[in-house]
Design a protein around this motif. Sequence first.
Motif, PDB file in Angstrom:
ATOM      1  N   LEU A   1      42.731  41.535  39.926  1.00  0.00           N
ATOM      2  CA  LEU A   1      43.220  42.780  40.531  1.00  0.00           C
ATOM      3  C   LEU A   1      44.142  42.673  41.300  1.00  0.00           C
ATOM      4  CD1 LEU A   1      39.986  44.748  39.888  1.00  0.00           C
ATOM      5  CD2 LEU A   1      42.106  45.057  38.780  1.00  0.00           C
ATOM      6  N   PHE A   2      43.907  42.032  42.571  1.00  0.00           N
ATOM      7  CA  PHE A   2      45.045  41.805  43.974  1.00  0.00           C
ATOM      8  C   PHE A   2      45.879  40.961  43.204  1.00  0.00           C
ATOM      9  CE2 PHE A   2      41.429  44.427  45.184  1.00  0.00           C
ATOM     10  CZ  PHE A   2      41.752  45.445  46.042  1.00  0.00           C
ATOM     11  N   THR A   3      45.858  40.056  42.339  1.00  0.00           N
ATOM     12  CA  THR A   3      46.732  39.394  42.307  1.00  0.00           C
ATOM     13  C   THR A   3      48.153  40.381  41.861  1.00  0.00           C
ATOM     14  OG1 THR A   3      45.604  37.473  42.226  1.00  0.00           O
ATOM     15  CG2 THR A   3      47.708  37.277  40.591  1.00  0.00           C
ATOM     16  N   ASP A   4      47.540  40.777  40.466  1.00  0.00           N
ATOM     17  CA  ASP A   4      47.922  41.768  39.710  1.00  0.00           C
ATOM     18  C   ASP A   4      48.819  43.263  39.995  1.00  0.00           C
ATOM     19  OD1 ASP A   4      47.737  40.554  37.611  1.00  0.00           O
ATOM     20  OD2 ASP A   4      46.697  40.829  36.143  1.00  0.00           O
ATOM     21  N   ALA A   5      48.379  43.499  41.294  1.00  0.00           N
ATOM     22  CA  ALA A   5      48.705  44.866  41.707  1.00  0.00           C
ATOM     23  C   ALA A   5      49.881  45.183  42.104  1.00  0.00           C
ATOM     24  CB  ALA A   5      47.443  45.180  42.908  1.00  0.00           C
ATOM     25  N   PRO A   6      50.279  44.159  43.284  1.00  0.00           N
ATOM     26  CA  PRO A   6      52.100  44.375  43.827  1.00  0.00           C
ATOM     27  C   PRO A   6      52.769  43.856  42.712  1.00  0.00           C
ATOM     28  CG  PRO A   6      50.243  42.613  44.670  1.00  0.00           C
ATOM     29  CD  PRO A   6      49.571  42.659  43.607  1.00  0.00           C
ATOM     30  N   GLY A   7      52.680  42.899  41.827  1.00  0.00           N
ATOM     31  CA  GLY A   7      53.503  43.645  40.673  1.00  0.00           C
ATOM     32  C   GLY A   7      53.419  44.857  39.970  1.00  0.00           C
TER      33      GLY A   7
ATOM     34  N   SER B   1      38.583  39.209  32.962  1.00  0.00           N
ATOM     35  CA  SER B   1      39.104  38.198  34.140  1.00  0.00           C
ATOM     36  C   SER B   1      39.028  37.107  33.678  1.00  0.00           C
ATOM     37  CB  SER B   1      38.570  38.661  35.454  1.00  0.00           C
ATOM     38  OG  SER B   1      36.728  38.614  35.551  1.00  0.00           O
ATOM     39  N   PHE B   2      37.799  37.025  32.344  1.00  0.00           N
ATOM     40  CA  PHE B   2      36.936  35.231  32.115  1.00  0.00           C
ATOM     41  C   PHE B   2      38.103  34.703  31.465  1.00  0.00           C
ATOM     42  CE2 PHE B   2      32.892  36.992  32.478  1.00  0.00           C
ATOM     43  CZ  PHE B   2      32.326  36.232  32.828  1.00  0.00           C
ATOM     44  N   SER B   3      39.198  33.394  31.043  1.00  0.00           N
ATOM     45  CA  SER B   3      39.567  32.742  31.002  1.00  0.00           C
ATOM     46  C   SER B   3      40.348  32.920  29.500  1.00  0.00           C
ATOM     47  CB  SER B   3      39.852  30.752  31.242  1.00  0.00           C
ATOM     48  OG  SER B   3      38.250  30.238  30.946  1.00  0.00           O
ATOM     49  N   SER B   4      38.838  33.420  29.015  1.00  0.00           N
ATOM     50  CA  SER B   4      38.358  33.299  27.057  1.00  0.00           C
ATOM     51  C   SER B   4      38.117  34.580  26.893  1.00  0.00           C
ATOM     52  CB  SER B   4      38.063  31.893  26.597  1.00  0.00           C
ATOM     53  OG  SER B   4      37.260  31.807  26.559  1.00  0.00           O
ATOM     54  N   PRO B   5      38.581  35.123  25.768  1.00  0.00           N
ATOM     55  CA  PRO B   5      37.103  35.936  24.541  1.00  0.00           C
ATOM     56  C   PRO B   5      36.040  35.368  24.954  1.00  0.00           C
ATOM     57  CG  PRO B   5      39.503  35.928  23.864  1.00  0.00           C
ATOM     58  CD  PRO B   5      39.184  35.264  24.645  1.00  0.00           C
ATOM     59  N   ALA B   6      35.806  34.146  24.477  1.00  0.00           N
ATOM     60  CA  ALA B   6      34.712  33.501  23.934  1.00  0.00           C
ATOM     61  C   ALA B   6      34.061  33.352  25.289  1.00  0.00           C
ATOM     62  CB  ALA B   6      35.235  32.046  23.437  1.00  0.00           C
ATOM     63  N   GLU B   7      34.403  32.762  26.589  1.00  0.00           N
ATOM     64  CA  GLU B   7      33.467  33.182  27.459  1.00  0.00           C
ATOM     65  C   GLU B   7      32.979  34.297  28.050  1.00  0.00           C
ATOM     66  OE1 GLU B   7      34.368  30.988  32.720  1.00  0.00           O
ATOM     67  OE2 GLU B   7      36.221  30.947  30.773  1.00  0.00           O
TER      68      GLU B   7
ATOM     69  N   LEU C   1      33.167  47.427  33.848  1.00  0.00           N
ATOM     70  CA  LEU C   1      33.116  46.278  33.064  1.00  0.00           C
ATOM     71  C   LEU C   1      33.813  45.606  31.858  1.00  0.00           C
ATOM     72  CD1 LEU C   1      30.656  44.765  31.565  1.00  0.00           C
ATOM     73  CD2 LEU C   1      30.451  46.390  29.831  1.00  0.00           C
ATOM     74  N   GLY C   2      35.496  46.487  31.513  1.00  0.00           N
ATOM     75  CA  GLY C   2      35.909  46.043  30.820  1.00  0.00           C
ATOM     76  C   GLY C   2      37.286  45.212  31.519  1.00  0.00           C
ATOM     77  N   TRP C   3      36.892  45.407  33.233  1.00  0.00           N
ATOM     78  CA  TRP C   3      38.434  44.198  33.880  1.00  0.00           C
ATOM     79  C   TRP C   3      37.255  42.963  34.158  1.00  0.00           C
ATOM     80  CZ3 TRP C   3      42.716  45.496  33.785  1.00  0.00           C
ATOM     81  CH2 TRP C   3      43.331  46.589  33.642  1.00  0.00           C
ATOM     82  N   ILE C   4      36.214  43.369  34.085  1.00  0.00           N
ATOM     83  CA  ILE C   4      35.445  42.021  34.700  1.00  0.00           C
ATOM     84  C   ILE C   4      35.318  41.426  33.300  1.00  0.00           C
ATOM     85  CG2 ILE C   4      32.736  41.141  34.715  1.00  0.00           C
ATOM     86  CD1 ILE C   4      32.271  43.768  36.204  1.00  0.00           C
ATOM     87  N   LEU C   5      35.468  42.034  32.081  1.00  0.00           N
ATOM     88  CA  LEU C   5      35.445  40.276  31.388  1.00  0.00           C
ATOM     89  C   LEU C   5      36.452  40.127  30.845  1.00  0.00           C
ATOM     90  CD1 LEU C   5      33.020  42.335  28.605  1.00  0.00           C
ATOM     91  CD2 LEU C   5      32.426  40.355  29.920  1.00  0.00           C
TER      92      LEU C   5
ATOM     93  N   ILE D   1      32.261  37.968  40.098  1.00  0.00           N
ATOM     94  CA  ILE D   1      32.848  40.113  40.845  1.00  0.00           C
ATOM     95  C   ILE D   1      34.324  39.028  42.140  1.00  0.00           C
ATOM     96  CG2 ILE D   1      32.676  41.410  42.132  1.00  0.00           C
ATOM     97  CD1 ILE D   1      31.175  41.784  39.716  1.00  0.00           C
ATOM     98  N   HIS D   2      33.834  37.653  42.733  1.00  0.00           N
ATOM     99  CA  HIS D   2      35.467  37.171  43.652  1.00  0.00           C
ATOM    100  C   HIS D   2      36.453  37.238  42.354  1.00  0.00           C
ATOM    101  CE1 HIS D   2      32.934  35.060  46.411  1.00  0.00           C
ATOM    102  NE2 HIS D   2      32.694  37.238  47.111  1.00  0.00           N
ATOM    103  N   ARG D   3      35.838  36.940  40.853  1.00  0.00           N
ATOM    104  CA  ARG D   3      37.098  36.397  40.109  1.00  0.00           C
ATOM    105  C   ARG D   3      37.570  37.433  39.816  1.00  0.00           C
ATOM    106  NH1 ARG D   3      34.251  34.471  35.741  1.00  0.00           N
ATOM    107  NH2 ARG D   3      34.342  32.488  36.249  1.00  0.00           N
ATOM    108  N   LEU D   4      37.060  38.601  39.597  1.00  0.00           N
ATOM    109  CA  LEU D   4      37.453  39.883  39.258  1.00  0.00           C
ATOM    110  C   LEU D   4      38.854  40.746  40.489  1.00  0.00           C
ATOM    111  CD1 LEU D   4      37.647  43.053  37.802  1.00  0.00           C
ATOM    112  CD2 LEU D   4      35.851  43.438  38.766  1.00  0.00           C
ATOM    113  N   PHE D   5      38.641  40.444  41.454  1.00  0.00           N
ATOM    114  CA  PHE D   5      39.060  40.949  42.455  1.00  0.00           C
ATOM    115  C   PHE D   5      40.163  40.007  42.653  1.00  0.00           C
ATOM    116  CE2 PHE D   5      35.060  42.301  44.807  1.00  0.00           C
ATOM    117  CZ  PHE D   5      35.160  44.135  44.208  1.00  0.00           C
ATOM    118  N   ARG D   6      40.279  38.734  42.302  1.00  0.00           N
ATOM    119  CA  ARG D   6      41.182  37.522  42.446  1.00  0.00           C
ATOM    120  C   ARG D   6      42.655  38.611  41.269  1.00  0.00           C
ATOM    121  NH1 ARG D   6      36.940  33.352  43.301  1.00  0.00           N
ATOM    122  NH2 ARG D   6      37.831  32.518  45.620  1.00  0.00           N
TER     123      ARG D   6
END
Length: 230
Positions: free
Chosen positions: A31-37, A187-193, A181-185, A24-29
Amino acid sequence: MSGRGARGTRTDEVGCDTADMVVIHRLFRMLFTDAPGLVRGVPDGDTERAAVVAEHVAEAAGALHNHHHTEDELLWDELESRAPACALHVGQMRAQHAAVARVLDQLGDALPLWRASADPSDGDRVAALLDEVLALLEEHLGQEEERILPVAATAMSQREWDALGEHGRASVPRDRQMIQLGWILDSFSSPAEAREWARQNLPAPARAIFALLGRRQFEAHKRIVLGAAV
């Protein structure tokens, strides 16, 4: 550490797996990294595009608020009572939540003004607040992972820990569950992960629903939100 025997089995023994919080922390990182741009990229006066981005930002901010509220309600008092040596760190977490909440309140005031006007000066205000949220999260999330999760892993049972996740999921409207759920998935570094995480953490019916319907719904939503950035 005991806590889960077979996958998905809850126990009341002390000891739990807190890895879901890192997800969940990865998700928020992300979302809020992308949002200002996204906000800064809205053309002057394009209220249609501003509405799309504003809805995305509001949903991310609401999810963060609900996540922190869950911890405030179910986690901090328990950790203070069971691990008194952690009280100082819990106090830091409470203070950091309050700081984030103050900025989210300001964001809640600024966002409708920009959505209605798509004026760059209003957008700059929204983007600056999002930058501030991200800066606060970069400090807060890292400290929580370093100082809080190891204590929770030894002080709480798996059943108690799972209750936090259930409380958080209950705040997500049914028609937004596949999107989240889509955003959570994503946020992973790869589709396999992402697939491996889903295999280990989602029941088979949920994986099937997402594969058949949710993935398409999310990808369409993502294209709309990210626009030309996709």
